[in-house]
Write an enzyme that holds these catalytic residues in place. Sequence first.
Site, PDB file in Angstrom:
ATOM      1  N   HIS A  96      -6.595  11.069  -8.038  1.00  0.00           N
ATOM      2  CA  HIS A  96      -5.997  10.002  -8.435  1.00  0.00           C
ATOM      3  C   HIS A  96      -5.927  10.578  -9.785  1.00  0.00           C
ATOM      4  CE1 HIS A  96      -3.191   6.749 -10.216  1.00  0.00           C
ATOM      5  NE2 HIS A  96      -5.503   5.686  -9.720  1.00  0.00           N
ATOM      6  N   HIS A  98      -5.905   8.665 -12.753  1.00  0.00           N
ATOM      7  CA  HIS A  98      -6.044   7.233 -13.059  1.00  0.00           C
ATOM      8  C   HIS A  98      -5.209   7.315 -14.968  1.00  0.00           C
ATOM      9  CE1 HIS A  98      -8.267   2.983 -13.485  1.00  0.00           C
ATOM     10  NE2 HIS A  98      -7.681   3.484 -13.918  1.00  0.00           N
ATOM     11  N   HIS A 141      -9.867  11.102  -9.754  1.00  0.00           N
ATOM     12  CA  HIS A 141     -10.852  10.577  -9.567  1.00  0.00           C
ATOM     13  C   HIS A 141     -10.880  10.844  -7.935  1.00  0.00           C
ATOM     14  CE1 HIS A 141     -10.204   6.081  -9.331  1.00  0.00           C
ATOM     15  NE2 HIS A 141     -10.110   6.525 -10.133  1.00  0.00           N
ATOM     16  N   HIS A 143      -9.319   9.159  -5.037  1.00  0.00           N
ATOM     17  CA  HIS A 143      -8.814   7.890  -4.023  1.00  0.00           C
ATOM     18  C   HIS A 143      -8.947   7.409  -2.898  1.00  0.00           C
ATOM     19  CE1 HIS A 143      -8.072   3.900  -5.358  1.00  0.00           C
ATOM     20  NE2 HIS A 143      -7.113   4.297  -6.056  1.00  0.00           N
ATOM     21  N   HIS A 406     -14.542  -8.744 -11.324  1.00  0.00           N
ATOM     22  CA  HIS A 406     -13.273  -8.126 -10.873  1.00  0.00           C
ATOM     23  C   HIS A 406     -13.027  -6.731 -11.802  1.00  0.00           C
ATOM     24  CE1 HIS A 406     -14.788  -9.014  -6.748  1.00  0.00           C
ATOM     25  NE2 HIS A 406     -14.687 -10.090  -6.766  1.00  0.00           N
ATOM     26  N   HIS A 409      -7.257  -2.953 -11.362  1.00  0.00           N
ATOM     27  CA  HIS A 409      -6.118  -1.547 -11.843  1.00  0.00           C
ATOM     28  C   HIS A 409      -4.404  -1.697 -10.807  1.00  0.00           C
ATOM     29  CE1 HIS A 409      -4.953   1.956 -12.739  1.00  0.00           C
ATOM     30  NE2 HIS A 409      -5.668   2.846 -11.863  1.00  0.00           N
ATOM     31  N   HIS A 411      -1.715   0.313 -10.497  1.00  0.00           N
ATOM     32  CA  HIS A 411      -1.016   1.956 -10.731  1.00  0.00           C
ATOM     33  C   HIS A 411       0.120   1.826 -11.087  1.00  0.00           C
ATOM     34  CE1 HIS A 411      -3.784   4.066  -7.927  1.00  0.00           C
ATOM     35  NE2 HIS A 411      -4.343   3.024  -8.483  1.00  0.00           N
ATOM     36  N   HIS A 461      -5.641  -3.219  -7.171  1.00  0.00           N
ATOM     37  CA  HIS A 461      -7.007  -3.196  -6.294  1.00  0.00           C
ATOM     38  C   HIS A 461      -7.441  -3.157  -7.205  1.00  0.00           C
ATOM     39  CE1 HIS A 461      -8.145   0.812  -8.105  1.00  0.00           C
ATOM     40  NE2 HIS A 461      -7.234   1.153  -7.511  1.00  0.00           N
ATOM     41  N   CYS A 462      -9.198  -3.650  -7.158  1.00  0.00           N
ATOM     42  CA  CYS A 462     -10.531  -3.887  -8.000  1.00  0.00           C
ATOM     43  C   CYS A 462     -10.992  -2.468  -7.676  1.00  0.00           C
ATOM     44  CB  CYS A 462     -11.936  -4.434  -6.807  1.00  0.00           C
ATOM     45  SG  CYS A 462     -13.123  -4.528  -8.126  1.00  0.00           S
ATOM     46  N   HIS A 463     -11.744  -2.326  -9.194  1.00  0.00           N
ATOM     47  CA  HIS A 463     -11.880  -0.656  -9.177  1.00  0.00           C
ATOM     48  C   HIS A 463     -13.183  -0.735  -9.076  1.00  0.00           C
ATOM     49  CE1 HIS A 463     -11.344   3.495 -10.487  1.00  0.00           C
ATOM     50  NE2 HIS A 463     -10.447   3.124 -11.133  1.00  0.00           N
ATOM     51  N   ILE A 464     -13.963  -1.890  -8.316  1.00  0.00           N
ATOM     52  CA  ILE A 464     -15.311  -1.661  -7.618  1.00  0.00           C
ATOM     53  C   ILE A 464     -15.443  -1.479  -6.664  1.00  0.00           C
ATOM     54  CG2 ILE A 464     -17.178  -2.469  -7.189  1.00  0.00           C
ATOM     55  CD1 ILE A 464     -16.821  -5.394  -9.153  1.00  0.00           C
ATOM     56  N   HIS A 467     -15.687  -2.877  -3.217  1.00  0.00           N
ATOM     57  CA  HIS A 467     -15.066  -3.669  -3.027  1.00  0.00           C
ATOM     58  C   HIS A 467     -13.405  -3.282  -2.647  1.00  0.00           C
ATOM     59  CE1 HIS A 467     -17.670  -5.948  -5.420  1.00  0.00           C
ATOM     60  NE2 HIS A 467     -18.064  -6.038  -5.067  1.00  0.00           N
ATOM     61  N   PHE A 472     -10.071  -5.490  -1.022  1.00  0.00           N
ATOM     62  CA  PHE A 472     -10.241  -5.762  -2.724  1.00  0.00           C
ATOM     63  C   PHE A 472      -8.628  -5.485  -2.663  1.00  0.00           C
ATOM     64  CE2 PHE A 472     -11.798  -8.765  -5.971  1.00  0.00           C
ATOM     65  CZ  PHE A 472     -10.613  -8.725  -6.163  1.00  0.00           C
TER      66      PHE A 472
END
Length: 1442
Positions: A96, A98, A141, A143, A406, A409, A411, A461-464, A467, A472
């Site tokens: 992806h 980002h 990164h 995905h 949290h 992010h 897209h 989504h949460c970028h952790i 999660h 998430f």
Amino acid sequence: MIFRGAVLFLLLHLADAASIISRSKSYPLSSNTLGPKSNLVIGNYDIAPDGFKRSTTLAGGTFPGPIIAAQKGDKFAINVVNNLTDPSMLLSTSVHWHGIVQNTTNYVDGVAFVTQCPIAQNDSFLHTFEVPKQAGTFWYHSHYSTQQCDGLRGALIVYDQEDAVSNLYDIDDETTVITLADWNHPVAPALNYVIDVVVDSALINGLGRYPGGPMTDLAVVNVEHGKRYRLRLVAMSCHANFVFSIDGHNMTIIEADAQLTESLLVDSIQILPGQRYSVVLEANKPVGNYWMRSLPNIANASFDDGQNSAILRYKGAPVADPTTLQTNSTMAFVETNLHALIKPGAPGIPEYGKADINLMMLVNLTDGIYLMNGVEYKPPTVPVLLQILSGAQQATDLLPEGTVYHPIHLHGHNFDVVQSAGNSSFNYVNPVRRDVVSAGIQGQQMVIRWVTDNPGPWFLHCHIDWHLEAGFAVVMAESIPETQKIYTDKSIPSAWENLCPVFNSLSPAQIGGVNAYEEAENITTALFPNTSYAVSLVALAGLTRVKQVLGPFPIHAREQHFLSPAFPLDCGHLSLLIVHREPKLIYCGFVSWSKTDSDGRGNLKVSHPNIRWEQLRATEGWAALQHHNVLRTYFTLYPPDSKQKMSQEIDPRLRVECLQGAYFAILPGDETAWATHIPEWHMGNVYALERAPVQLVSLPTSPSRDRATRYQVVLGGPYEIRLFGDPRAYSSAHPILSINFTVAIDTPPPLETPCLAMPIVHAPAHDIIPDFIDGKPFSRTLGIGLRNVDYTRNTETRFGLAVFDLSTEMRLAPTQTHVLTLELAIDSEPVFADITELPIDIMISPCLDGSPYNSVDERRMLRVNVPIRHIPMWTPTSYTAIRGTYNVGFSNSTIFSVLPPRLPNDEGEGGPREPILALHGAGVDIVTQTFWVDSLPRQDKAWVIIPSGRTSWGLDWHGPSAADALTTVTALHNILCERFLNWIYPRDTKVIVMGHSNGGQGAWYIASRWPDKVKAVIAAAGYIKSQAYVPWTMSRFAHFIDPALRAVLETSLLPDDNDLFLSNLSHTPVLAIHGGMDDNVPPWHTRQAVSVLREWNPDADVTYVEEPGQPHWWFEVLKNTRVQAFLDRVQCAPHNVPKTKCRKFTLTVAVPAESGAMRGWRVLALEVPGRLARLEVCEDDEGGMDVKASNISVVSVDLSKVSINKLAIGGHKVSVLHASRNAGTLWFERATGNGSACWKAVYSHTETFLQPHGRAQAILSADENINIVIPSLDPSLELSVALRIAHSLRMFHLLDARISSASEAKDDVTCGGNMIVIGCADSLLVKDLLERSQSDWSYEGGSWVLNDKKFDRPSSGLLFLLKKATTSNMVLLLQSTDSEGLERVLRLFPIRTGVLVPDWLVVDGRADRIGAAGIEGAGVWGSALRSNDGKWGFSACMSWLN
């Protein structure tokens, strides 16, 4: 042009330089920097960035991966090449980019299972896209699951030759890119099982140290005194956020997430995963070495021994570790102090909630799974469509809430942060613009806005990563039609289309991540359940991908309830590759096992292209397309290793999700056991209902503790037109059955472990929560979803909540999901808008065989945080659809929506208008989908009420769904009486019913069953009745059944046949609408309904509109000038029947309890239940009435609506002078004497003479929790049956059930709600029920007897209704001659419409092969009258006995 060419030439030569120190406006390239057109090779490498060596997944062989550098306006062509080989990690990949918005190139966004399938091992995919308007700091990164945590991440920089802030810095190149990352020593697939992943170290530019580790080299950033550096900070973290600072130096922020900002001076920055900042660092301190610090938010993080640090080294300083000290921050970064530099200002009206589309995201964590608005995002399934955002230049508010920091992010977009988490102020003037923002901590709110100007599905989504893996996330499907147009005009590469077939063909070894759970066990014992306990081709499902299919076999839509779900086989023959003769469908008359493959997410499609479907369609129509399939597959359970011994007492359970399959069973793998094993058939979520409870299934036999155990899955898969549609609608020449079937292991922890300290968990998907307007709840009712996760005990929950001034209790059996109903205080102090959750404490205590165990040591306190949605008070021009709630009998809480009128009662012309009852179509969820609400016309003086029907399918607006619709009208009236008196309508108001599709059919139904409650009808695209929708010409049982038996069975459908009741609408204004090209409900249904209506009244006020060229649904079907003109006309006119010499109407009734009055006249009892009743009334101007009654024994007339001077019924004069008019109602009873019938008026009527309903489905019309009674609460087949019924009641109708033992329930025979009794034939409870109801059924010598016939055949199941004495409630008994018979009668429990079950029915094993023709007896009870003391007795004329 020559100068430009020269520069380009120079850059090509500089590509080999080690680094470039300049203020170049072009991108610099070094040995570890790639240009926009490059190969990005993904491989496995052993590296030790913090001194601990491990295998990794890297781009270009380095961590972080090579910098990708480009210029604004460049065209990218990056070929991602998958050379992965290490099976301990994922072997497929995706990348992806980002922050790149990918306008018109959504397909290369790189999100696995959202925009593409992963790139398989030894494959590649070329990503081509442009950045015409973007510049700044980005990154790339993986995905795909949590693969980026194994190392696949790197920086992506787009330089701008016309950078508006270039005057603020001197140097900006690859040496000033600062990457911040967390690092773990175990591989990511193992960490997916770990609860609360602990970061091992933090890396700056790929280097770091971990506690107790070696003193490895740290990253060094070189600077020269007197120069200004643009440091590009990139937080490429999986979990941790960082506080970044440089000893002795301040920094000036000039960019956030590739968006330029006004300059902001800080001395430290908190940076969350996925975020980027550009800061200007002035190298103006004495020459030396300075610590560059990046403190992660992990326990015991420190800077000891150089941990979490790098070195800022001035030119001329010695090569040594710094000795500088950290000072307290005095200018820490605060997000609200940061402002956009270019075109600042949030889109839309600068007020809270005033965007064009307002979305609230509520986040809950349950069982380690994140739910957003009650829905878990599952990457393996069809993306979750939270909201369809259509139309360019529409500002959208998104309001996510969180319980930890949290990083959210989005897209495809940048957004304006109009409210930062933890801050109460809003900034619409110049908020920071970015693509990752903190959702804050529990109780905080964050608000962002953006413009929907980029069609496509975009991930939020949460970028952790842990999660995200736990659900998430949601997919924002933006402008679907425009997306389709883009990719019609712009072809997608065939390589993209090939990704999914290649990935779906992978074996487990080719997927990778093997032995992940074993690796996790070496890390910690705090693990999530071992879903890989079942090892096979699908890691989580535990199922082989290859499914065997036997079919197709012609049946009608509900016939699978009678036939064996494995029809035409019995489970003793499933192992044989047999053939079966079915000459209707197959060329040669034989079928045999074939194969179909499911993908890695449990999706499978079944079709039979070799069948002559078009030829069949030409003669039999849709009936020929409906068919049945048997599917089977296998899974294997492997015992845990010695480090995690399986409990010897408790077997693991299966967590099964079966979407759009009818029934499934789990069989022993040992096929020799099938001859004696009785399968437990579980209903699938055939409608794919949104909030189905978790389905936990016991294994048929205990798995081995020391070797692999194999099991077989058998699935009944019928193709129904209502579910899957006409194949032509999805451009197929043959029907395609789509099913999703997944299995996971729900492994029980030992009873002494802390996991069982809380046997009840919050099930937020089942919450029933009203909106809050001006800080106060719109309605009082609050429902809290709870689920019992205890394996071995029943639990009783006791609740005493002072905040609600309420004390109540309920019981949950093992695995059961239930809603606790509470009451909110309307008159309390307002709840402030920044309070977004209500905490509620619930006391849990065990219940042993119905008796609460009150030991204090056994009690547990469950804290539930209930999310609340604040909305502003409506105005004439601005409103939000309001969610209201109510409860029935203070047990079944229900949600509905309303559109408020523009004007209160004291404004505008006239008073309040009749509310509009808007019934949605099948599969439409009013809670999560807004298109139905948006398609309804808001009115000036009338409320628009949108009932839920309890679920998105409900009972086709019959039974409990119809009751829900009508009750919402009263519920809203009661709500308005408490707070909104100037908006109220009369309690006894009539309504205007409108609906579309299934709701259109519901509009016909409700209006014709309760004609005095309805003022007008707008029915769009409604079918006339189920048997006409898809005829039964291809049914299995039709070839074997006695026509007399078939007639008795079809009486259970009589109450739903809308065409038979259209006489009741002959004087009601009707607007009937249909699309001329409807391929879902053919237009002839509406044409025929209108024709029948005009047959009853040639002058009927009915208008039929067929819109040429329109399909089944179009947005303006109910929101147009024609509909509004009709509404204006009927709302302003009384619509009394014109005064004529003789006014005539006909009231048609099938079930008196499910029918209302027409012009004051009501049928209360039939002579022969199961047959149609008609009351013909002819009124003259002098108040004389001539009445003809067919199949009616009791009628009533409301004197407030009818004036009677003289009356004749059936040609006989009836005296009405002595009747009490003060009571407001007259009753007339038919008496038979001397061979003739006569009628007489009576002063009162015994309301407790509950009439038979004619069908067992009446048990669903419950005004309280349904009590399911079994012999005892010990594990048994009866308990299994009770749990399966309770699951189906909640899944299909959101009805709750209480499971009790017969000894407990014996005191409830005269009170409480409806009751289902399973077994207990020889109990005192059943004996008492039979005696009190005067039932003709008896239990004698171990057999059930009716009308002197004993039912004792093996494998027989019995089902019959009784009435509860002195109440209006009913009892449904499910009885059997053996265990196989109990399983058979369970499948006949009438949970869906169209199941042919009258008041009583007996069926034996022959039904497995010949369906309803295997019935031993069936019938409708006789009428309950004064003459027989209200008894439901055997009716010889409406019964059939073999």
